[in-house]
Scaffold this active site. Structure first.
Site, PDB file in Angstrom:
ATOM      1  CD  GLU A   1      -2.754   1.220   2.439  1.00 55.36           C
ATOM      2  OE1 GLU A   1      -2.795   0.260   3.224  1.00 55.36           O
ATOM      3  OE2 GLU A   1      -3.441   2.250   2.574  1.00 55.36           O
TER       4      GLU A   1
ATOM      5  NE  ARG B   1       3.708  -7.705  10.845  1.00 49.80           N
ATOM      6  CZ  ARG B   1       3.050  -7.103   9.840  1.00 49.80           C
ATOM      7  NH1 ARG B   1       2.095  -7.714   9.214  1.00 49.80           N
ATOM      8  NH2 ARG B   1       3.351  -5.878   9.485  1.00 49.80           N
TER       9      ARG B   1
ATOM     10  CE  LYS C   1       3.280   0.099   4.857  1.00 45.94           C
ATOM     11  NZ  LYS C   1       2.351   0.174   3.738  1.00 45.94           N
TER      12      LYS C   1
HETATM   13  P1  ATP Z   1      -0.346  -1.502   6.581  1.00 43.50           P
HETATM   14  O1  ATP Z   1      -0.633  -1.448   8.023  1.00 43.50           O
HETATM   15  O2  ATP Z   1      -0.250  -0.162   5.945  1.00 43.50           O
HETATM   16  O3  ATP Z   1      -1.165  -2.500   5.816  1.00 43.50           O
HETATM   17  P2  ATP Z   1       1.849  -3.252   5.987  1.00 43.50           P
HETATM   18  O4  ATP Z   1       3.175  -3.247   6.655  1.00 43.50           O
HETATM   19  O5  ATP Z   1       1.005  -4.480   6.009  1.00 43.50           O
HETATM   20  O6  ATP Z   1       1.117  -2.008   6.571  1.00 43.50           O
HETATM   21  P3  ATP Z   1       1.616  -3.277   3.142  1.00 43.50           P
HETATM   22  O7  ATP Z   1       2.019  -2.224   2.197  1.00 43.50           O
HETATM   23  O8  ATP Z   1       0.200  -3.691   3.174  1.00 43.50           O
HETATM   24  O9  ATP Z   1       2.088  -2.777   4.531  1.00 43.50           O
HETATM   25  O10 ATP Z   1       2.541  -4.544   2.941  1.00 43.50           O
HETATM   26  C1  ATP Z   1       2.807  -5.114   1.700  1.00 43.50           C
HETATM   27  C2  ATP Z   1       3.122  -6.563   1.862  1.00 43.50           C
HETATM   28  O11 ATP Z   1       4.241  -6.719   2.744  1.00 43.50           O
HETATM   29  C3  ATP Z   1       1.976  -7.313   2.487  1.00 43.50           C
HETATM   30  O12 ATP Z   1       1.791  -8.518   1.773  1.00 43.50           O
HETATM   31  C4  ATP Z   1       2.412  -7.579   3.880  1.00 43.50           C
HETATM   32  O13 ATP Z   1       1.852  -8.763   4.371  1.00 43.50           O
HETATM   33  C5  ATP Z   1       3.929  -7.645   3.750  1.00 43.50           C
HETATM   34  N1  ATP Z   1       4.575  -7.255   5.002  1.00 43.50           N
HETATM   35  C6  ATP Z   1       4.379  -6.110   5.703  1.00 43.50           C
HETATM   36  N2  ATP Z   1       5.101  -6.121   6.832  1.00 43.50           N
HETATM   37  C7  ATP Z   1       5.779  -7.289   6.867  1.00 43.50           C
HETATM   38  C8  ATP Z   1       6.693  -7.894   7.783  1.00 43.50           C
HETATM   39  N3  ATP Z   1       7.052  -7.288   8.916  1.00 43.50           N
HETATM   40  N4  ATP Z   1       7.185  -9.108   7.482  1.00 43.50           N
HETATM   41  C9  ATP Z   1       6.830  -9.720   6.338  1.00 43.50           C
HETATM   42  N5  ATP Z   1       5.981  -9.218   5.432  1.00 43.50           N
HETATM   43  C10 ATP Z   1       5.452  -8.011   5.686  1.00 43.50           C
END
Ligand code: ATP
Ligand code: MG
Length: 574
Positions: free
Chosen positions: A44, A270, A280
């Site tokens: 996102e 994660r 974030k």
């Molecule tokens: P938000 O709270 O804005 O959704 P987010 O960290 O999930 O934050 P995204 O942009 O939705 O951000 O993440 C993109 C992809 O990265 C998603 O598939 C998410 O599952 C993965 N991702 C985010 N944080 C992690 C993490 N700490 N470890 C592994 N994968 C992650």
């Protein structure tokens, strides 16, 4: 900061690992259920990518590479209030830097807004969606809890015609934000709360980075994600564990809509790292409230910050490979990441001499005005890296910490009367300490033994220490920034993160002295300052003023450093 990031020569090799997701993919291919594996990385654009995203990127792009498929980069741009072009650009730059390429497969959930809207109308026509006029708060309360079922909305039995009319007027912008939502009509008593009539569309009068003001309603994550996967022919939609409870809803949409393919969602744990915050929301606040200089501040766990700090992309990929992919959440010691960084840098970084906190040395028996050129290897394990000339003269700088006037028992470096080796040069002995009015040593008067050139005494006598140095007449001045952990707590409290911030996370050394070869340093070419750690040129450098970042120290002093931070006298840290 420098915005052009080199991607050439940096493509990630297919580093196959084994984990439960790769096992699933392999089984699907072996059984013929899947011909070509198609994955996607779906950020996102509401912030910069961080090291947790690197895990997801390496997993999605890595699987596609290893199994001869493809991986899409898809922006999950369904919330225009938080999304910005700056983030879109940064995400593309950072994925490329990490070594991955989506080729022509760059997509946006917003590309599918029209189709998603059509599917929403299909649901309404099938009696499977309705427009709800309850307030946000009423919807929340009536959703129920884990132990109590939810309550049906009073608007749940609207006719198809009334729903279609209201939904079209929502689209036409007739209603203010929050006035109504479109909900799926599933089951308000479902054990899984995600199935209690989830929201599909909300009204948002906001300009979108790509669609401008064309839309005043935006789909929810749940409604957009699986259908976008289906449109793109994604075979394995890999996401983090918090979406496990959303999977029944993901499957419900796929089963109830005329989508062009049947993707499946798989969840993995994660990445969580000690002494690091990957939320974030918190990272955004760190930037917004000025706790750091920006998203690319070298103390940030963002890919932009790590790049600026000098971490090579290969180190990130190596780290992700080592930690593996599991189905249970865990916390990874940041020391493991640092291990991968040192491994990568030790192989690639050329060795240089730099004095971070200079103390002047005058060699009294060395002829005034004489300069010698000494040969110094660029890399101890790699003769192909060659050597360079370093200049030696009567006046030098050594590291202040390499001298003690009253040495403690275990201090074997320079002190009055002791002899040490100057790296690549001679043995010197300290004869006299000159001090300023405050009683601090400002100059050491020393003598050298001309017979020890190259670092060995013909009479076989030994010295207990070898220290680095630079020639005072030839050295270049620079600012050096030392970074310490941004947080003092192993698991920072995300709710009140400011209390866990390390007040000494940045230490600026304004007057370091470097050997002249470092004038040619480049931001993306790491160097080792011998005995001091790995460094890289910072983008703040100008021709007249070089700035170097410490990427990481030579040894794992992390636990010790953090303990010290807690009691800390910052002035004594080195
Ligand atoms: P938000 O709270 O804005 O959704 P987010 O960290 O999930 O934050 P995204 O942009 O939705 O951000 O993440 C993109 C992809 O990265 C998603 O598939 C998410 O599952 C993965 N991702 C985010 N944080 C992690 C993490 N700490 N470890 C592994 N994968 C992650
Ligand atoms: Mg997310």
């Amino acid at each position: 900061m420098a915005t052009d990031v080199k991607a050439s020569g940096n493509a990630a090799p297919a580093e196959a690992g084994r984990d439960f997701i790769r096992d699933i993919v392999k089984a699907d291919i072996d059984a013929g259920r899947v011909k070509e594996v198609v994955t996607r990385f779906p950020p996102e654009p509401n912030g910069y990518l961080h090291i947790g995203h690197a895990k997801s990127i390496c997993l999605n792009f890595g699987i596609a590479q290893e199994f001869g498929g493809r991986c899409h980069l898809r922006f999950d741009d369904t919330n225009p209030v938080k999304e910005e072009q700056e983030y879109i650009d940064a995400i593309e730059r950072d994925v490329r830097w990490l070594g991955f390429d989506w080729g022509e497969h760059l997509y946006h959930a917003s590309d599918y807004f029209e189709r998603l809207y059509g599917w929403a109308e299909d649901l309404i026509r099938a009696g499977k969606a309705y427009v709800d006029d309850q307030t946000h708060e009423q919807i929340r309360v009536n959703r129920g809890t884990l132990t109590e079922p939810g309550k049906n909305s009073p608007f749940r039995e609207r006719t198809v015609d009334e729903n279609l009319d209201l939904f079209r007027r929502m689209r036409a912008g007739e209603f203010p934000n929050g006035a109504r939502v479109l909900r799926a009509k599933i089951d308000m008593a479902a054990g899984n709360i995600n199935l209690r009539d989830p929201v599909l569309y909300r009204i948002l009068h906001a300009s979108h980075p790509r669609t401008g003001t064309a839309w005043t309603i935006y789909p929810s994550y749940d409604f957009a994600h699986g259908q976008s996967d289906a449109i793109e022919g994604i075979t394995h939609s890999i996401c983090t564990l918090e979406f496990e409870d959303h999977r029944p809803l993901y499957d419900w949409f796929i089963a109830n809509l005329a989508v062009p393919s049947q993707p499946h969602q798989y969840e993995f744990a994660r990445l969580n790292l000690t002494y690091t915050v990957l939320s974030k929301r918190v990272l955004t606040l760190l930037v917004r409230d000025g706790h750091v200089s920006g998203w690319d501040d070298p103390r940030m766990p963002t890919l932009a910050g790590l790049r600026r700090r000098g971490v090579p992309p290969a180190a990130l990929r190596d780290f992700v490979r080592r930690i593996g992919v599991a189905k249970a959440n865990s916390l990874v010691d940041v020391g493991m990441f640092e291990f991968s960084v040192r491994e990568a840098l030790n192989k690639s970084a050329l060795r240089r001499m730099a004095v971070l906190k200079p103390l002047k040395v005058v060699i009294e028996n060395y002829p005034d005005g004489q300069v010698e050129e000494l040969d110094a290897a660029n890399h101890p394990d790699d003769p192909a890296a060659g050597s360079r000339n370093i200049k030696f003269g009567r006046e030098l700088y050594i590291e202040r910490d390499d001298f003690m006037e009253n040495p403690s028992k275990k201090f074997f470096r320079l002190s009055p009367g002791t002899e040490v080796r100057l790296r690549y040069a001679y043995f010197i002995t300290c004869r006299e300490v000159r001090k300023n009015a405050a009683g601090e040593a400002v100059e050491l008067r020393c003598t050298y033994d001309p017979a020890t050139k190259g670092g060995n005494a013909p009479d076989g006598r030994k010295v207990k220490a070898t220290i680095h140095w630079v020639s005072a007449a030839h050295a270049i001045a620079a600012e050096v920034r030392l970074y310490n952990p941004l947080f003092v707590a192993p698991e920072p409290n995300v709710a009140e993160f400011a209390a866990d911030l390390n007040p000494h996370s940045l230490e600026v050394l304004a007057d370091a002295r470097l050997e002249p070869a470092l004038a040619e340093a480049q931001p993306d070419t790491p160097v080792q300052f011998e005995r001091n750690g790995y460094f890289c040129l910072d983008a703040d450098s100008t021709p007249g003023k070089l700035v170097f970042n410490r990427t990481i120290g030579l040894r794992d002093t992390f636990a010790k450093d953090v303990a010290k931070e807690k009691t800390a006298n910052p002035a004594q840290r080195s």
